[in-house]
Every structure is written in structure tokens, then in C-alpha cells.
Design a protein around this motif. Structure first.
Motif, mmCIF file in Angstrom:
data_model
loop_
_atom_site.group_PDB
_atom_site.id
_atom_site.type_symbol
_atom_site.label_atom_id
_atom_site.label_comp_id
_atom_site.label_asym_id
_atom_site.label_seq_id
_atom_site.Cartn_x
_atom_site.Cartn_y
_atom_site.Cartn_z
ATOM 1 N N PHE A 12 0.858 -1.183 0.000
ATOM 2 C CA PHE A 12 0.000 0.000 0.000
ATOM 3 C C PHE A 12 0.896 1.235 0.000
ATOM 4 N N PRO A 13 0.409 2.364 -0.501
ATOM 5 C CA PRO A 13 1.223 3.582 -0.445
ATOM 6 C C PRO A 13 1.591 3.920 1.001
ATOM 7 N N LEU A 14 2.876 4.147 1.236
ATOM 8 C CA LEU A 14 3.342 4.502 2.575
ATOM 9 C C LEU A 14 3.138 5.991 2.794
ATOM 10 N N ARG A 15 2.320 6.335 3.784
ATOM 11 C CA ARG A 15 2.034 7.739 4.071
ATOM 12 C C ARG A 15 3.099 8.332 4.987
ATOM 13 N N ALA A 16 3.499 7.575 5.984
ATOM 14 C CA ALA A 16 4.486 8.080 6.937
ATOM 15 C C ALA A 16 5.086 6.915 7.700
ATOM 16 N N ARG A 17 6.309 7.093 8.147
ATOM 17 C CA ARG A 17 6.964 6.117 9.017
ATOM 18 C C ARG A 17 7.565 6.872 10.193
ATOM 19 N N GLY A 18 6.965 6.693 11.359
ATOM 20 C CA GLY A 18 7.434 7.387 12.544
ATOM 21 C C GLY A 18 8.382 6.530 13.353
ATOM 22 N N LYS A 19 8.672 6.988 14.557
ATOM 23 C CA LYS A 19 9.574 6.233 15.419
ATOM 24 C C LYS A 19 8.981 4.887 15.791
ATOM 25 N N VAL A 20 7.667 4.846 15.927
ATOM 26 C CA VAL A 20 6.996 3.636 16.393
ATOM 27 C C VAL A 20 5.988 3.109 15.377
ATOM 28 N N ARG A 21 5.317 4.008 14.652
ATOM 29 C CA ARG A 21 4.163 3.637 13.851
ATOM 30 C C ARG A 21 4.411 3.843 12.362
ATOM 31 N N ASP A 22 3.915 2.895 11.550
ATOM 32 C CA ASP A 22 3.914 3.029 10.099
ATOM 33 C C ASP A 22 2.488 3.317 9.648
ATOM 34 N N VAL A 23 2.332 4.246 8.715
ATOM 35 C CA VAL A 23 1.004 4.641 8.260
ATOM 36 C C VAL A 23 0.908 4.437 6.750
ATOM 37 N N TYR A 24 -0.096 3.656 6.345
ATOM 38 C CA TYR A 24 -0.306 3.352 4.931
ATOM 39 C C TYR A 24 -1.661 3.879 4.477
ATOM 40 N N GLU A 25 -1.783 4.111 3.187
ATOM 41 C CA GLU A 25 -3.055 4.515 2.597
ATOM 42 C C GLU A 25 -3.775 3.266 2.101
ATOM 43 N N VAL A 26 -4.990 3.072 2.570
ATOM 44 C CA VAL A 26 -5.821 1.945 2.140
ATOM 45 C C VAL A 26 -7.175 2.501 1.738
ATOM 46 N N GLY A 27 -7.413 2.619 0.438
ATOM 47 C CA GLY A 27 -8.648 3.215 -0.040
ATOM 48 C C GLY A 27 -8.751 4.649 0.423
ATOM 49 N N ASP A 28 -9.898 5.008 0.971
ATOM 50 C CA ASP A 28 -10.118 6.374 1.444
ATOM 51 C C ASP A 28 -9.591 6.593 2.852
ATOM 52 N N ASP A 29 -9.122 5.522 3.487
ATOM 53 C CA ASP A 29 -8.697 5.603 4.878
ATOM 54 C C ASP A 29 -7.186 5.413 5.020
ATOM 55 N N LEU A 30 -6.723 5.486 6.265
ATOM 56 C CA LEU A 30 -5.322 5.240 6.583
ATOM 57 C C LEU A 30 -5.232 4.009 7.470
ATOM 58 N N LEU A 31 -4.176 3.252 7.307
ATOM 59 C CA LEU A 31 -3.924 2.083 8.134
ATOM 60 C C LEU A 31 -2.770 2.391 9.068
ATOM 61 N N PHE A 32 -3.056 2.482 10.368
ATOM 62 C CA PHE A 32 -2.026 2.693 11.382
ATOM 63 C C PHE A 32 -1.505 1.332 11.822
ATOM 64 N N VAL A 33 -0.214 1.121 11.683
ATOM 65 C CA VAL A 33 0.412 -0.125 12.120
ATOM 66 C C VAL A 33 1.363 0.200 13.267
ATOM 67 N N ALA A 34 1.037 -0.289 14.449
ATOM 68 C CA ALA A 34 1.886 -0.055 15.617
ATOM 69 C C ALA A 34 2.934 -1.157 15.669
ATOM 70 N N THR A 35 4.177 -0.813 15.378
ATOM 71 C CA THR A 35 5.255 -1.797 15.395
ATOM 72 C C THR A 35 5.752 -1.989 16.825
ATOM 73 N N ASP A 36 6.735 -2.847 16.969
ATOM 74 C CA ASP A 36 7.350 -3.070 18.285
ATOM 75 C C ASP A 36 8.616 -2.243 18.460
ATOM 76 N N ARG A 37 8.811 -1.281 17.551
ATOM 77 C CA ARG A 37 9.975 -0.411 17.684
ATOM 78 C C ARG A 37 9.893 0.365 18.983
ATOM 79 N N VAL A 38 11.036 0.698 19.509
ATOM 80 C CA VAL A 38 11.093 1.501 20.732
ATOM 81 C C VAL A 38 12.179 2.550 20.555
ATOM 82 N N SER A 39 11.916 3.747 21.063
ATOM 83 C CA SER A 39 12.903 4.820 20.958
ATOM 84 C C SER A 39 13.224 5.340 22.350
ATOM 85 N N ALA A 40 14.381 5.913 22.467
ATOM 86 C CA ALA A 40 14.799 6.573 23.702
ATOM 87 C C ALA A 40 15.755 7.690 23.323
ATOM 88 N N PHE A 41 15.584 8.829 23.947
ATOM 89 C CA PHE A 41 16.413 10.002 23.654
ATOM 90 C C PHE A 41 16.376 10.325 22.160
#
Length: 293
Positions: A12-41
Motif C-alpha cells: 500500500f502507499p506509505l504515508r508516513a513512518r514514525g519512530k513507532v508507527r507506520d502509516v499506509y493509505e488503504v482506499g479512502d482511509d489510513l492504516l495505522f500499524v503499531a510496530t514493536d519499535r522503541v525509541s529513547a532520547f
């Protein structure tokens, strides 16, 4: 223990990739995927925390259900009710949420009921937090006379910067700023009261909001250990820093090393990963009253 999902690659088109979450475009909506990534500092660490994405998603789901009178961006979080193209990827089960697209308001909305973190540092320097004068002589973890609204900028990298309400009004307009302040403090007070009955102090939390068809809606995550400072009420003591239900074990361990807080970060020992995961599970179970499976 579940597999750790730190990277996703979906068709799916990748809308954004944050420190923890990946966001994809699915039709008219967005798919939030909460990964197991962890950040500090502000650095994403190499190892993830097993089940973290699932736990964060379930906690947000819980709060969206509990405060269903406040419109939010969620369309669907039941994996079996997701579009067929999403259900093709079983590893997404439990860690994804289909949400509505909206215009994201470019300010973090923070509510503080206790003096901690950046608020404590600012108070110690100026006697105020985000331009709000506070009584003299307050100590770390002091409960404030009443919750305060302390907005912050949304930075693409690095720490968000605390700003005064007047600065926020210049960014989004005074009327919208006032609405966001009211919504933020209302949700915080209701959540704090509920959590207190579950043995948890919500010291502070941050929210994000968006505009959908001229309506303000609640978006992103909701009162999770990543967006909030949770303390066990039984261990609270004014003047000291109570143990928290988040990645404090990771921060403390990193501080004990010679790491200079620039990438790459050192690999986390298994014991630190396990203790951090246990804290996320504890937060979920205490808040919801349900066992984590």
C-alpha cells in the motif's frame, strides 16, 4: 513470546513512518500499524519490545471505547472486519487500526496534573510552565492545584518544544486553541479519575487532534504508556520520581552506559527488554481489568 515486528513492508502507499508507527493509505482511509519499535532520547533502538505494538493498540482501543462520546478517527480495529487486502497479512492482527483521513492540527495538546519531566525542569528555572505561573516551593511529582494545559510544537525530529497558549493561538487560531484546551483537560480529568480507581496515577499525557469536515476529532494514540506518564498510586511519594509504566528501564540502562545518545544505540540486554514488556502489560491489565493474551 510473540515475534518482534520492527519493520513493515506492505503493498500500500506509505504515508508516513514514525519512530513507532507506520502509516499506509488503504482506499479512502489510513492504516495505522503499531510496530514493536522503541525509541529513547529520540533514537530508535535496534531491538524492539515484543507485543508492544499490540499493547499500544489495545490500550488506545480501550480509551476510544470508554470515551465514545468524543469523536475519534477510528474506523475499525477488529482485524477480521478489515478490508480483504489488509487481512492478507496475518502479522497485522492486533496491532493495526483503520482510521479516517483528516487535517492534522500541528500542535501537541498536553495536560499535566503533576509536576514532572520537562514541566518540572521549566518550573525549576522560571517558576512557571508554558507561561502558567505556579505556586512557589513545589517539588518533583507534586500534584498541581488543578490540571494545566501546556501545548507543544510537533517537531519532525528531536524533542517537541513547550509553548505558551498565546503562541499556540498564533499557530492555529484563538477559537480552535480554546476548543483544544477544553477538550484536552476534559479527557484528562475523566481519564485520571478512572485510572485512580485502577491504582494508576496519570501524571500527564499528550493528545493529538484533527479537523474532519469542520469538526475537531481525537486522533493518533489514546492515553498509552508511550504518550502518558503512568505511576503506580501505591508507590507515589511527592518529592521523588515514582516508577513508571513505560520504557524508563531502557532510559535508565542507557544512562548507565557510555553511549553518547547518537545512533546507533547499544543493544538492549534481554533482562531490560523483558522488564519493559512486563510494564506495558501491567499498564494494560490494570487499566482494562483484562489479562493480556
Amino acid at each position: 513470546m510473540n515475534d518482534i515486528i520492527t519493520e513493515t513492508s506492505l503493498p500500500f502507499p506509505l504515508r508516513a513512518r514514525g519512530k513507532v508507527r507506520d502509516v499506509y493509505e488503504v482506499g479512502d482511509d489510513l492504516l495505522f500499524v503499531a510496530t514493536d519499535r522503541v525509541s529513547a532520547f529520540d533514537v530508535v533502538l535496534g531491538a524492539g519490545i515484543p507485543s508492544k505494538g499490540t499493547l499500544l493498540t489495545r490500550i488506545s482501543d480501550f480509551w476510544f471505547d470508554k470515551f465514545s462520546d468524543i469523536e475519534n478517527h477510528r474506523v475499525e480495529s477488529d482485524f477480521d472486519q478489515m478490508p480483504a487486502e489488509v487481512r492478507n497479512f496475518e502479522f497485522l492482527r492486533g496491532r493495526t487500526m483503520l482510521v479516517r483521513r483528516c487535517e492534522v492540527i500541528p500542535v501537541e495538546c498536553v495536560a499535566r496534573g503533576y509536576l514532572a519531566g520537562s514541566g518540572l525542569k521549566e518550573y525549576q528555572q522560571t517558576g512557571s510552565v508554558c507561561g502558567i505561573e505556579l505556586p512557589r516551593g513545589l517539588r518533583a511529582a507534586t500534584r498541581l492545584p488543578e490540571p494545566i494545559f501546556t501545548p507543544a510544537t510537533k517537531e519532525a525530529s528531536g524533542h517537541d518544544q513547550n509553548i505558551a497558549f498565546e503562541q499556540m493561538a498564533e499557530i492555529v487560531g484563538r477559537s480552535l486553541a480554546a476548543t483544544l484546551r477544553t477538550m484536552t483537560l476534559d479527557i484528562y480529568r475523566r481519564a485520571e479519575e478512572y485510572a485512580a480507581g485502577r491504582g494508576i496515577i496519570i501524571a500527564d499525557t499528550k493528545f493529538e487532534f484533527g479537523i474532519l469536515e469542520d469538526r475537531v476529532i481525537w486522533i493518533d494514540e489514546a492515553l498509552t504508556p508511550d504518550s502518558s506518564r503512568f505511576w503506580p498510586a501505591a508507590e507515589y511519594s511527592e518529592g521523588s520520581s515514582p516508577p513508571s509504566f513505560d520504557k524508563q528501564f531502557i532510559r535508565d540502562w542507557l544512562e548507565s552506559t557510555s553511549w553518547d545518545k547518537t545512533p546507533p544505540a547499544p543493544e538492549l540486554p534481554d533482562v531490560i527488554v523483558d522488564r519493559t514488556r512486563a510494564k506495558y502489560i501491567q499498564a494494560y491489565e490494570w487499566l482494562t481489568g483484562k489479562a493480556f493474551e
